[in-house]
Design an enzyme around this catalytic site. Structure first.
Site, mmCIF file in Angstrom:
data_model
loop_
_atom_site.group_PDB
_atom_site.id
_atom_site.type_symbol
_atom_site.label_atom_id
_atom_site.label_comp_id
_atom_site.label_asym_id
_atom_site.label_seq_id
_atom_site.Cartn_x
_atom_site.Cartn_y
_atom_site.Cartn_z
ATOM 1 N NE ARG A 95 -3.367 2.559 2.613
ATOM 2 C CZ ARG A 95 -4.415 2.790 3.402
ATOM 3 N NH1 ARG A 95 -4.902 1.823 4.164
ATOM 4 N NH2 ARG A 95 -4.987 3.974 3.439
ATOM 5 C CG ASN A 149 -11.222 -1.068 -0.772
ATOM 6 O OD1 ASN A 149 -12.295 -0.939 -1.335
ATOM 7 N ND2 ASN A 149 -11.005 -0.602 0.443
ATOM 8 C CB CYS A 170 -17.989 -0.110 -0.117
ATOM 9 S SG CYS A 170 -16.967 1.314 0.358
ATOM 10 C CG HIS A 200 -14.132 4.039 -2.787
ATOM 11 N ND1 HIS A 200 -12.872 3.647 -2.415
ATOM 12 C CD2 HIS A 200 -14.957 3.616 -1.785
ATOM 13 C CE1 HIS A 200 -12.933 3.013 -1.250
ATOM 14 N NE2 HIS A 200 -14.197 2.983 -0.853
ATOM 15 C CE1 TYR A 253 -11.438 6.191 -0.641
ATOM 16 C CE2 TYR A 253 -13.492 6.115 0.612
ATOM 17 C CZ TYR A 253 -12.174 5.716 0.437
ATOM 18 O OH TYR A 253 -11.596 4.862 1.344
#
Length: 436
Positions: A95, A149, A170, A200, A253
């Site tokens: 990440r 995700n 989500c 998102h 988002y």
């Protein structure tokens, strides 16, 4: 055998106590016989810590549910009723790369959107396809509930390239609903939101309190209020004129799209100031959480877990499972095929929308046409998602370049190519499809 067999892939996640807490709260409506927590060898230490906490939580609740910890995914999946996926290929270090690579080129670095979400998808697709193959072979009647995700893009991959029963999930929609309820000082059950868009990349088109349209009041409250943001997103206030004209409540988002330049600048300031990207901050939070989880006297979900960013995850996941198992015919916000819900979008693509959920799965509710103010962005992002699923399946370099270039957060093909080459080089061990 009576009772449900639940399998959690990514069982060593810091989110798992959240999930266990959800099953405990719904013990009267969900007879869970076994919960298999599955992880890989690199995650065994965390699996044991989280698994032992889960066992203590189950014991405190006086439930007969067995918690089984395993590294054998096939054994776990065999004869499962529900499989929940919540894994991160490459862990938080991957990440961190997802967030830092784009910033080298003054491009947004974020784990689920833009180039970072693209990298995460490429790593995740081969693994989710292997999991789906196991489900098809060992448990074809099982439901797959995906929380991994980028949730919408992974749901797109599963529903486009496999035959299993799957629903993407989500926590953002339920987070928006619950925080709106808090702003108005009412119970969340009294709030209804009609969602439109993609994961998102969604908007609450209409918001109701006890059946009364309160969309305008919610928008006014959001112009200067931080409570509807999320822990992992810089809080920048929406442009008042734009939000009033939009007349819909954007997902937090959407700050990445509506305020891209400012968000990139904030991220760069964090890195240059030593705070680091969100991955570095989460590493610290996770270290603290696992130290807390290791306490043999702890037998509840600790409040510190809310800092992790997964608020209301268990509420969303377990209530969805209950709605399917108990044939509830209730409304949930999920990631499923459009099937005519949004009229000016292809029928066979995955969207995030309200759906009626019962034992047959999730049936999308009709939304109608997207207004022009969002339809261009949604179609643009969906084109990127479709190209990314194809690149993730085939390992085709040109297709990957086309996909990343099509992302609304990437400024040019030139920049896309540089970022793509860095992604492929620095993620080589997690991208077997590209080794061909």
């Amino acid at each position: 055998m009576e009772g449900l067999k639940i399998v959690v892939i990514g069982g060593g996640s810091s989110y798992t106590p959240e999930l266990i807490d959800g099953f405990i709260k719904r013990k009267e409506e969900l007879p869970v016989r076994e919960i298999y927590l599955v992880d890989i060898l690199e995650g065994e230490r965390k699996l044991n810590i989280v698994g032992n906490l889960a066992m203590r939580m189950i014991e405190k609740a006086n439930l007969s549910t067995k918690v089984i910890l395993t590294l054998d995914r096939k054994q776990a999946i065999k004869d499962a009723d529900f499989v929940i996926t919540q894994f991160r290929v490459g862990g938080l270090f991957a990440r961190a790369r997802d967030e830092n690579i784009p910033l080298r080129y003054n491009v947004l670095g974020q784990e689920t959107t833009g180039a970072g979400g693209f990298a995460k998808a490429l790593r995740t697709i081969p693994v989710i396809m292997d999991i789906c193959k196991d489900i098809e072979e060992l448990s074809p009647k099982a439901w797959l509930i995906n929380f991994t995700n980028p949730a919408g893009l992974i749901a797109e991959t599963i529903l486009r390239y496999t035959n299993i029963k799957a629903i993407g999930l989500c926590n953002v929609p339920i987070n928006m609903k619950n925080t709106t309820a808090k702003m108005f000082g009412v119970e969340p059950e009294r709030i209804k939101m009609d969602f439109i868009g993609l994961n998102h990349l969604s908007w609450a088109k209409k918001i109701y309190l006890d059946g009364e349209d309160i969309t305008k009041e919610v928008i006014e409250k959001n112009l200067d209020d931080e409570s509807l943001n999320m822990n992992n997103i810089h809080n920048l206030n929406w442009d008042k004129d734009y939000l009033r004209g939009l007349n819909m409540l954007p997902s937090p988002y959407l700050r990445y799209y509506y305020m891209m330049d400012e968000m990139v600048e904030k991220q760069k300031q964090d890195v240059e100031g030593g705070k680091g990207t969100r991955a570095k901050q989460v590493m610290k939070i996770e270290d603290e959480l696992f130290e807390i989880y290791s306490d043999q006297n702890l037998d509840i979900k600790p409040p510190q877990l809310e800092k992790r960013g997964g608020a209301y995850y268990s509420e969303a996941a377990v209530s969805l499972i209950s709605a399917i198992y108990n044939d509830k015919k209730e409304v949930h916000t999920v990631n499923i095929k459009n099937n005519g819900s949004i009229l000016n979008l292809d029928k066979d693509v995955v969207i995030e929308c309200n759906a009626m959920v019962d034992k047959t799965g999730a049936t999308p509710m009709v939304i109608g046409n997207m207004p022009p103010i969002i339809s261009g962005l949604v179609n643009h992002a969906k084109a990127y998602e479709l190209l990314t699923t194809e690149a993730g399946i085939t390992g085709d370099y040109v297709k990957a370049l086309e996909a990343l270039s099509a992302n609304p957060l990437i400024p040019s093909v030139t920049i896309a190519k540089k970022i793509l080459d860095d992604i492929l080089r620095e993620n080589k061990k997690y991208l077997p499809q590209f080794s061909r």
